[in-house]
Design a protein around this motif. Sequence first.
Motif, PDB file in Angstrom:
ATOM      1  N   ASP A 123     -38.663 -27.892  -3.431  1.00  0.00           N
ATOM      2  CA  ASP A 123     -37.753 -27.313  -2.442  1.00  0.00           C
ATOM      3  C   ASP A 123     -37.801 -28.043  -1.102  1.00  0.00           C
ATOM      4  O   ASP A 123     -37.060 -27.703  -0.174  1.00  0.00           O
ATOM      5  CB  ASP A 123     -38.112 -25.842  -2.186  1.00  0.00           C
ATOM      6  CG  ASP A 123     -38.054 -24.996  -3.451  1.00  0.00           C
ATOM      7  OD1 ASP A 123     -37.201 -25.290  -4.306  1.00  0.00           O
ATOM      8  OD2 ASP A 123     -38.869 -24.061  -3.574  1.00  0.00           O
ATOM      9  N   ALA A 124     -38.666 -29.040  -0.987  1.00  0.00           N
ATOM     10  CA  ALA A 124     -38.997 -29.606   0.318  1.00  0.00           C
ATOM     11  C   ALA A 124     -37.805 -30.225   1.043  1.00  0.00           C
ATOM     12  O   ALA A 124     -37.655 -30.065   2.257  1.00  0.00           O
ATOM     13  CB  ALA A 124     -40.106 -30.642   0.163  1.00  0.00           C
ATOM     14  N   LEU A 125     -36.943 -30.933   0.328  1.00  0.00           N
ATOM     15  CA  LEU A 125     -35.847 -31.638   1.000  1.00  0.00           C
ATOM     16  C   LEU A 125     -34.826 -30.675   1.596  1.00  0.00           C
ATOM     17  O   LEU A 125     -34.062 -31.059   2.491  1.00  0.00           O
ATOM     18  CB  LEU A 125     -35.167 -32.608   0.029  1.00  0.00           C
ATOM     19  CG  LEU A 125     -36.054 -33.747  -0.499  1.00  0.00           C
ATOM     20  CD1 LEU A 125     -35.240 -34.691  -1.358  1.00  0.00           C
ATOM     21  CD2 LEU A 125     -36.734 -34.498   0.639  1.00  0.00           C
ATOM     22  N   GLN A 126     -34.827 -29.428   1.141  1.00  0.00           N
ATOM     23  CA  GLN A 126     -33.928 -28.431   1.733  1.00  0.00           C
ATOM     24  C   GLN A 126     -34.352 -28.064   3.157  1.00  0.00           C
ATOM     25  O   GLN A 126     -33.592 -27.432   3.889  1.00  0.00           O
ATOM     26  CB  GLN A 126     -33.902 -27.179   0.859  1.00  0.00           C
ATOM     27  CG  GLN A 126     -33.388 -27.422  -0.551  1.00  0.00           C
ATOM     28  CD  GLN A 126     -33.510 -26.184  -1.427  1.00  0.00           C
ATOM     29  OE1 GLN A 126     -33.434 -25.049  -0.953  1.00  0.00           O
ATOM     30  NE2 GLN A 126     -33.717 -26.389  -2.718  1.00  0.00           N
ATOM     31  N   HIS A 127     -35.552 -28.447   3.544  1.00  0.00           N
ATOM     32  CA  HIS A 127     -36.075 -28.158   4.874  1.00  0.00           C
ATOM     33  C   HIS A 127     -35.787 -29.280   5.873  1.00  0.00           C
ATOM     34  O   HIS A 127     -36.153 -29.177   7.039  1.00  0.00           O
ATOM     35  CB  HIS A 127     -37.576 -27.899   4.804  1.00  0.00           C
ATOM     36  CG  HIS A 127     -37.924 -26.615   4.117  1.00  0.00           C
ATOM     37  ND1 HIS A 127     -38.354 -25.493   4.800  1.00  0.00           N
ATOM     38  CD2 HIS A 127     -37.888 -26.259   2.808  1.00  0.00           C
ATOM     39  CE1 HIS A 127     -38.575 -24.518   3.947  1.00  0.00           C
ATOM     40  NE2 HIS A 127     -38.311 -24.951   2.726  1.00  0.00           N
ATOM     41  N   VAL A 128     -35.145 -30.357   5.411  1.00  0.00           N
ATOM     42  CA  VAL A 128     -34.866 -31.509   6.267  1.00  0.00           C
ATOM     43  C   VAL A 128     -33.512 -31.344   6.942  1.00  0.00           C
ATOM     44  O   VAL A 128     -32.515 -31.029   6.293  1.00  0.00           O
ATOM     45  CB  VAL A 128     -34.887 -32.819   5.455  1.00  0.00           C
ATOM     46  CG1 VAL A 128     -34.537 -34.009   6.345  1.00  0.00           C
ATOM     47  CG2 VAL A 128     -36.247 -33.021   4.800  1.00  0.00           C
ATOM     48  N   ALA A 129     -33.489 -31.572   8.257  1.00  0.00           N
ATOM     49  CA  ALA A 129     -32.230 -31.523   9.005  1.00  0.00           C
ATOM     50  C   ALA A 129     -31.611 -32.905   9.154  1.00  0.00           C
ATOM     51  O   ALA A 129     -30.385 -33.049   9.155  1.00  0.00           O
ATOM     52  CB  ALA A 129     -32.456 -30.910  10.381  1.00  0.00           C
TER      53      ALA A 129
END
Length: 217
Positions: free
Chosen positions: A85-91
């Motif tokens: 899920d980590a890339l969903q936290h990138v702006a």
Amino acid sequence: MPVLTLNGRACRIANIFCIGRNFVAHAAELGNPVEPEPLVFLKPTSALLLEGSPVVLPDYSRDVHHECELVVLIGRGGDHIAEADALQHVAGYGIGLDLTARDAQNDAKQKGHPWTKAKGFRGAACLSALVPAERVPDPQALTFSLKVNGETRQEGDTSLMLFGVARLIAELSARYGLTEGDLIYTGTPAGVSAIGAGDVLELELDGLVSARWEVAA
């Protein structure tokens, strides 16, 4: 605290996490071992330098090196973020420089001291404008480069990172927690070398964004 703009929205910078020895060739060129987990250090927010301001070298160093890196802006924080899920936290993503006073760093290593003097001086965290995350479907499929006075010094390929962006986010969130506005400098490839007064540094991230700095006399 410094403020960046992404998609017309202001983003206040929180923490600056940096990853060392994330490319095998760079670890080898400095005679360092490859670590079994991400090697993390911090820079103060006062080290952030946006395009348009000159790089001012610290007066206590005679050997400041450029380290060109992919930089990640966290848009949504969290603890124990799953790698899936980590890339969903990138702006957003940018290209930057982790400037390093190599003589001060070597002295600190010999004494067993922290690296802050070598890594945290004003202007030691150069950062380009940011590209929205939706324009980067795969951060492990990017190339980037640095030219000094028109000569290519560093060329990077994010597919060669030992720890990819998603893994870094998962590890950092588990150990320290991540916050909206955190920056992650993801590590530099081989080719680091000294810069001096009057040098012009030009960075490019895969045709997405570029940046330019001049070293003050």
